[in-house]
Design a protein around this motif. Structure first.
Motif, mmCIF file in Angstrom:
data_model
loop_
_atom_site.group_PDB
_atom_site.id
_atom_site.type_symbol
_atom_site.label_atom_id
_atom_site.label_comp_id
_atom_site.label_asym_id
_atom_site.label_seq_id
_atom_site.Cartn_x
_atom_site.Cartn_y
_atom_site.Cartn_z
ATOM 1 N N GLN A 119 0.814 -1.209 0.000
ATOM 2 C CA GLN A 119 0.000 0.000 0.000
ATOM 3 C C GLN A 119 0.849 1.261 0.000
ATOM 4 O O GLN A 119 0.322 2.355 -0.195
ATOM 5 C CB GLN A 119 -0.956 0.001 1.197
ATOM 6 C CG GLN A 119 -2.036 -1.068 1.077
ATOM 7 C CD GLN A 119 -3.183 -0.850 2.054
ATOM 8 O OE1 GLN A 119 -3.341 0.218 2.615
ATOM 9 N NE2 GLN A 119 -3.989 -1.877 2.240
ATOM 10 N N ARG A 163 -6.744 1.752 -4.451
ATOM 11 C CA ARG A 163 -7.179 2.509 -3.292
ATOM 12 C C ARG A 163 -8.085 3.661 -3.729
ATOM 13 O O ARG A 163 -7.796 4.359 -4.700
ATOM 14 C CB ARG A 163 -5.969 3.075 -2.549
ATOM 15 C CG ARG A 163 -6.353 3.761 -1.251
ATOM 16 C CD ARG A 163 -5.143 4.295 -0.541
ATOM 17 N NE ARG A 163 -5.539 5.012 0.652
ATOM 18 C CZ ARG A 163 -4.768 5.870 1.287
ATOM 19 N NH1 ARG A 163 -3.561 6.115 0.833
ATOM 20 N NH2 ARG A 163 -5.190 6.486 2.365
ATOM 21 N N ASP A 170 -10.265 1.788 1.235
ATOM 22 C CA ASP A 170 -9.095 2.037 2.081
ATOM 23 C C ASP A 170 -7.969 1.046 1.825
ATOM 24 O O ASP A 170 -6.943 1.088 2.510
ATOM 25 C CB ASP A 170 -9.492 1.986 3.558
ATOM 26 C CG ASP A 170 -10.476 3.084 3.923
ATOM 27 O OD1 ASP A 170 -10.362 4.188 3.354
ATOM 28 O OD2 ASP A 170 -11.359 2.835 4.763
ATOM 29 N N GLU A 171 -8.143 0.149 0.868
ATOM 30 C CA GLU A 171 -7.134 -0.854 0.568
ATOM 31 C C GLU A 171 -6.654 -0.707 -0.873
ATOM 32 O O GLU A 171 -7.248 0.009 -1.661
ATOM 33 C CB GLU A 171 -7.705 -2.265 0.794
ATOM 34 C CG GLU A 171 -8.183 -2.514 2.221
ATOM 35 C CD GLU A 171 -8.788 -3.896 2.391
ATOM 36 O OE1 GLU A 171 -8.683 -4.711 1.449
ATOM 37 O OE2 GLU A 171 -9.377 -4.159 3.459
ATOM 38 N N ASN A 229 -10.970 10.115 -2.521
ATOM 39 C CA ASN A 229 -10.595 9.130 -1.509
ATOM 40 C C ASN A 229 -9.112 8.789 -1.533
ATOM 41 O O ASN A 229 -8.579 8.288 -0.542
ATOM 42 C CB ASN A 229 -11.401 7.841 -1.692
ATOM 43 C CG ASN A 229 -12.855 8.026 -1.348
ATOM 44 O OD1 ASN A 229 -13.241 9.045 -0.799
ATOM 45 N ND2 ASN A 229 -13.675 7.035 -1.673
ATOM 46 N N ASP A 232 -4.720 11.870 0.911
ATOM 47 C CA ASP A 232 -4.642 11.707 2.354
ATOM 48 C C ASP A 232 -5.412 12.788 3.097
ATOM 49 O O ASP A 232 -5.970 12.560 4.153
ATOM 50 C CB ASP A 232 -3.179 11.722 2.815
ATOM 51 C CG ASP A 232 -2.483 10.405 2.519
ATOM 52 O OD1 ASP A 232 -3.175 9.371 2.537
ATOM 53 O OD2 ASP A 232 -1.270 10.418 2.266
ATOM 54 N N ARG A 332 2.475 5.678 2.756
ATOM 55 C CA ARG A 332 1.578 5.743 3.910
ATOM 56 C C ARG A 332 2.385 5.624 5.197
ATOM 57 O O ARG A 332 1.884 5.188 6.220
ATOM 58 C CB ARG A 332 0.530 4.639 3.830
ATOM 59 C CG ARG A 332 -0.282 4.667 2.560
ATOM 60 C CD ARG A 332 -1.421 3.693 2.586
ATOM 61 N NE ARG A 332 -2.433 4.093 3.546
ATOM 62 C CZ ARG A 332 -3.519 3.378 3.805
ATOM 63 N NH1 ARG A 332 -3.716 2.235 3.218
ATOM 64 N NH2 ARG A 332 -4.415 3.800 4.686
#
Length: 333
Positions: A119, A163, A170-171, A229, A232, A332
């Motif tokens: 991710q 994502r 969220d993945e 989405n 961040d 992330r």
């Protein structure tokens, strides 16, 4: 260390009889020569060009049967190969049955290509011609949300890798940049015409359910969702979208400012640039005749394929990758 993945998807009239597709090899070669860390780069060429072969063969068996008027027509080779491949690929994808086969095939390739992605990695989309419409349709069109249609499960599986998209926003890997070559998206903005009509009549924005019912191929609601989405925070860096246009390519259309008018608020999160491909010396000699039909017929096809061999396109892709690395897009940590 985060890895940069480049996902390629081709346009119409691409037929390869080999296990690994080679259509982006020259562009990939340019990119790897120009980038400072080629070992931290993974390329994922998608291929769907052979899905329509059976349908095309069936069509030709009927049209070119003995005694048919087909044998009196001129340019039979051009009709059977170039025109059929161009028009057939587009028509068959829109059809529910063949379109679902393409989605199924691409699902396996996307999942395999991204199976080891983390991710914190970054994904760069590079699409050519009709491949832009196919990719955007799979990722964003409302029609694939219907669980009763063929291809629903495969489309949702593909979306699950990115994502910012349902079913798992969220993945998945974050899209760090978009590169569209010879994009027909401007033309297919007509699929969003119901929104424009309603606004012209003084009605408010369509709800998501209304949009799905009235414009099942409309990509704009889910595109807006992805961009929103995948950031961040609201003031994070904009997603770069580079749209490449060869002046002699009749399929290539600019996206700035059209794309912003299609998706409300998109300008806050995305930056679209229309990049004109520089003409070669020979091409520049034809510029005085650029508006003639003869030049389009003689050179339009060559111009349409030129992006996949362009050092200029490779330079822009590499520069964008380096910029997103420096900005930390995708990370992330």
């Amino acid at each position: 260390m985060a890895t940069d993945h480049i996902l390629f998807i081709h346009g119409v009239n691409t037929r390869e009889q080999r296990e690994q597709p080679t259509y982006p090899n020259q562009l990939i070669g340019h990119i790897k020569k120009l980038i400072d860390d080629p070992n931290n780069l993974k390329t994922i060429p998608l291929y769907w060009g052979d899905v329509n072969i059976e349908s095309e063969q069936y069509l030709m068996s009927k049209v070119a049967r003995p005694g048919s008027r087909w044998h009196e027509l001129w340019f039979q080779n051009t009709r059977q190969n170039t025109i059929l491949h161009f028009m057939g690929d587009a028509a068959l994808y829109i059809s529910r049955s063949v379109g679902s086969k393409i989605v199924e095939k691409l699902k396996e390739q996307v999942r395999k290509g991204l199976e080891n992605a983390s991710q914190s990695d970054r994904l760069h989309l590079v699409s050519h011609s009709w491949g832009t419409f196919i990719l955007f349709d799979i990722l964003f069109a409302a029609r694939w949300k219907d669980s009763n249609i063929l291809g629903h499960d495969s489309a949702m599986a593909i979306r699950g890798c990115f994502r910012g998209l349902e079913p798992n926003p969220d993945e998945g890997i974050r899209i760090a940049s978009i590169h569209t070559m010879a994009s027909p998206i401007a033309i297919f903005s007509l699929l969003d015409i119901v929104k424009g009509e309603d606004q012209a009549k003084g009605f408010s924005e369509l709800t998501e359910k209304q949009a799905e019912q009235r414009a099942s191929h409309d990509i704009t609601p889910n595109l807006k969702q992805l961009v929103a989405n995948s950031r961040d925070k609201p003031d994070s860096n904009k997603l770069p979208w580079l749209n490449y246009l060869h002046p002699a390519d009749p399929i290539a259309w600019p996206l700035d400012p059209l794309i912003y008018s299609l998706v409300d608020g998109l300008k806050r999160n995305i930056e679209v640039q229309d990049i004109i491909i520089k003409l070669s010396f020979v091409e520049s000699l034809m510029q005085p005749f650029s508006q003639t039909a003869l030049v389009m017929l003689l050179y339009g096809g060559q111009a349409h394929e030129s992006y996949l061999h362009s050092v200029q396109v490779a330079q822009k892709i590499v520069l964008t990758i380096q910029q997103t690395r420096n900005l930390g897009l995708g990370s992330r940590d």
